[in-house]
Design an enzyme around this catalytic site. Sequence first.
Site, PDB file in Angstrom:
ATOM      1  CD  GLU A 246     -29.206 -22.724  13.572  1.00  0.00           C
ATOM      2  OE1 GLU A 246     -29.769 -23.167  12.809  1.00  0.00           O
ATOM      3  OE2 GLU A 246     -29.243 -23.074  14.647  1.00  0.00           O
ATOM      4  CB  CYS A 280     -31.248 -20.383   5.757  1.00  0.00           C
ATOM      5  SG  CYS A 280     -31.895 -19.543   7.048  1.00  0.00           S
TER       6      CYS A 280
HETATM    7  P1  NAD Z   1     -20.761 -19.208   3.343  1.00  0.00           P
HETATM    8  O1  NAD Z   1     -20.652 -20.462   3.877  1.00  0.00           O
HETATM    9  O2  NAD Z   1     -19.979 -19.063   2.126  1.00  0.00           O
HETATM   10  O3  NAD Z   1     -20.096 -18.236   4.210  1.00  0.00           O
HETATM   11  C1  NAD Z   1     -20.464 -17.955   5.706  1.00  0.00           C
HETATM   12  C2  NAD Z   1     -19.220 -17.615   6.724  1.00  0.00           C
HETATM   13  O4  NAD Z   1     -18.259 -18.441   6.425  1.00  0.00           O
HETATM   14  C3  NAD Z   1     -18.355 -16.371   5.633  1.00  0.00           C
HETATM   15  O5  NAD Z   1     -18.010 -15.378   6.977  1.00  0.00           O
HETATM   16  C4  NAD Z   1     -17.267 -16.733   5.372  1.00  0.00           C
HETATM   17  O6  NAD Z   1     -16.150 -15.910   5.332  1.00  0.00           O
HETATM   18  C5  NAD Z   1     -16.988 -17.776   6.209  1.00  0.00           C
HETATM   19  N1  NAD Z   1     -15.950 -19.039   5.840  1.00  0.00           N
HETATM   20  C6  NAD Z   1     -15.578 -19.273   4.430  1.00  0.00           C
HETATM   21  N2  NAD Z   1     -14.706 -20.213   4.447  1.00  0.00           N
HETATM   22  C7  NAD Z   1     -14.697 -20.690   5.699  1.00  0.00           C
HETATM   23  C8  NAD Z   1     -13.972 -21.891   6.419  1.00  0.00           C
HETATM   24  N3  NAD Z   1     -13.168 -22.624   5.723  1.00  0.00           N
HETATM   25  N4  NAD Z   1     -14.044 -21.924   7.721  1.00  0.00           N
HETATM   26  C9  NAD Z   1     -14.917 -21.235   8.355  1.00  0.00           C
HETATM   27  N5  NAD Z   1     -15.638 -20.047   7.769  1.00  0.00           N
HETATM   28  C10 NAD Z   1     -15.460 -19.978   6.654  1.00  0.00           C
HETATM   29  O7  NAD Z   1     -22.326 -18.793   3.446  1.00  0.00           O
HETATM   30  P2  NAD Z   1     -22.831 -17.383   2.583  1.00  0.00           P
HETATM   31  O8  NAD Z   1     -22.827 -17.483   1.222  1.00  0.00           O
HETATM   32  O9  NAD Z   1     -22.231 -16.043   3.138  1.00  0.00           O
HETATM   33  O10 NAD Z   1     -24.118 -17.362   2.926  1.00  0.00           O
HETATM   34  C11 NAD Z   1     -25.154 -18.072   2.494  1.00  0.00           C
HETATM   35  C12 NAD Z   1     -25.460 -19.424   3.124  1.00  0.00           C
HETATM   36  O11 NAD Z   1     -25.955 -19.460   4.459  1.00  0.00           O
HETATM   37  C13 NAD Z   1     -26.756 -20.204   2.446  1.00  0.00           C
HETATM   38  O12 NAD Z   1     -26.240 -21.599   2.518  1.00  0.00           O
HETATM   39  C14 NAD Z   1     -28.021 -20.220   3.522  1.00  0.00           C
HETATM   40  O13 NAD Z   1     -28.831 -21.084   3.499  1.00  0.00           O
HETATM   41  C15 NAD Z   1     -26.977 -20.219   4.956  1.00  0.00           C
HETATM   42  N6  NAD Z   1     -27.879 -19.535   5.889  1.00  0.00           N
HETATM   43  C16 NAD Z   1     -28.243 -20.183   6.991  1.00  0.00           C
HETATM   44  C17 NAD Z   1     -28.839 -19.723   8.133  1.00  0.00           C
HETATM   45  C18 NAD Z   1     -29.452 -20.635   9.004  1.00  0.00           C
HETATM   46  O14 NAD Z   1     -29.857 -20.112  10.060  1.00  0.00           O
HETATM   47  N7  NAD Z   1     -29.756 -22.011   9.081  1.00  0.00           N
HETATM   48  C19 NAD Z   1     -29.230 -18.353   8.098  1.00  0.00           C
HETATM   49  C20 NAD Z   1     -28.770 -17.440   6.862  1.00  0.00           C
HETATM   50  C21 NAD Z   1     -28.144 -18.184   6.049  1.00  0.00           C
END
Ligand code: NAD
Length: 473
Positions: A246, A280
């Site tokens: 997501e 998001c």
């Molecule tokens: P992010 O992708 O930076 O981090 C999300 C998670 O991934 C964190 O727990 C982080 O530690 C982890 N992570 C970091 N590097 C990784 C790797 N290499 N492999 C696996 N996991 C890793 O996102 P964020 O800045 O925390 O959140 C904001 C983003 O999330 C925005 O783009 C937003 O649109 C999206 N979002 C999407 C939804 C949806 O349902 N589509 C909902 C909420 C947020």
Amino acid sequence: MIEFGSIINGKQVKTGEWIDIYNPYTKKQVGRVASIDTKTLDKVLTDTKNTKINLTRYERYDILNKIANALEERVDEVSKMITDETGLCLKDTRYEASRVSDVLRFSAMKALDDDSQVFPCDVSKNGKPRRIYTTRVPLGLISCITPFNHPMNQVVHKIAPAIATNNTVVLKPSEKTPLSAYYFAQLALDCGLPPNMLNVINGADVQATAEMMTIHPEITMVSFTGGSKVGKIIASKAGYKKLVLELGGSSALLVLEDADIDEAVEVTMSGTFKNSAQRCTAIRRILVHESIADDYAAKLTARVEALKYGDPYDAENDMGTVITEESAKEMQLRVQDAIDNGAVLLAGHKRDGALYAPTVLDHVQNAHEVVAKETFGPVAPIIRFKTLDEAIDIANDTPYGLSGGVVSNHWPSIQRVITELDTGTVNVNEAPSYRLEWTPFGGVKDSGLGYKEGVIETMKGYTYVKTYSLPWD
Ligand code: NAD
């Protein structure tokens, strides 16, 4: 200060190494969670995989409702804690707590359903006097990785359906906002959740921890919510595992020629600035027909200028900070870049640390960085259009495909928007973010692989269908 050990096998495990959490507004430390290394994580994943959960439907229903009851008694504490770690205002975090209750209660209700099917086999010349039955089987170990925004609701959207389907989970919440996840897991244990059904960990070495949560051979499924960049890294590494992603979004709201301007402004306000626009599905592009754009822009600007923002602990405020000062600086640069390239500033564009004023820009072009990239904060960019064809083309001219909205009462145009937007959701006379916690939710293109979340779809996704057949005259 709030402190949590890693939640492992029903206990809090403290290693002496910590991840510190700061409030983005006060810049003061508000808490810390224990850090574990990958050797410990390897054992946690294997032990969780080897734990079989056999709760009855009633027991799952009962635990989920007990957690919801406990949470509802603690709304003040929970919303304050989410404000502590995010800088979101209390109005937003109280709303988040109420959404979490919904997720728990819907999961409890769905846990009681009999989700099997029966197929008679004497319906073809190749048939036999038999019946084929289906039953849903839990997948086993699910690795859940969650983002910083909505730190408790995102977590509970992964956990509650897992409890409802007898799965086991290891969760790695965002290292920026982990407190809510540990709080929730401890509350669940206090309400009778079996040990090892839900373990919560973080590692100071975020990349090594995240990688193990993606590639470990005992993991059956990776369920990730976060940015598209990280989602694609996970997709490239997860290998032979079920995957739900997501990801990010760039929702367009189309305000058509016949729209009621007051209604359009109302929809814009509810769809843009809530949660400091860190959703998001937040409206990232407002496509307005040129014939009404001046009126719409003036009314929107007046409403935005009346928004109260600042101290997130002030219960009167409509908006707190974004997640970090760096994030606020980035949106400030992108807005400035749009202004330098022809956009017109109507409100906001002031920054104080991680506080960024609710901002309105007019005459934005879809190629401006502020809309071409996901600008995860309180910016309302107006893009003017001449024809519906042009509006639909602009709305789809993005890598993302999460959600969209249209304000109009002209049915043929509304139907075209519903049909032609390449998104997982289209809401009519409503913000793109509108949903209920158990309805299907998710995007296409760079927003996701088309699999849905929401309680009902997540429960399906966390199980596989086994068939068995019996002789039956
Ligand atoms: P992010 O992708 O930076 O981090 C999300 C998670 O991934 C964190 O727990 C982080 O530690 C982890 N992570 C970091 N590097 C990784 C790797 N290499 N492999 C696996 N996991 C890793 O996102 P964020 O800045 O925390 O959140 C904001 C983003 O999330 C925005 O783009 C937003 O649109 C999206 N979002 C999407 C939804 C949806 O349902 N589509 C909902 C909420 C947020």
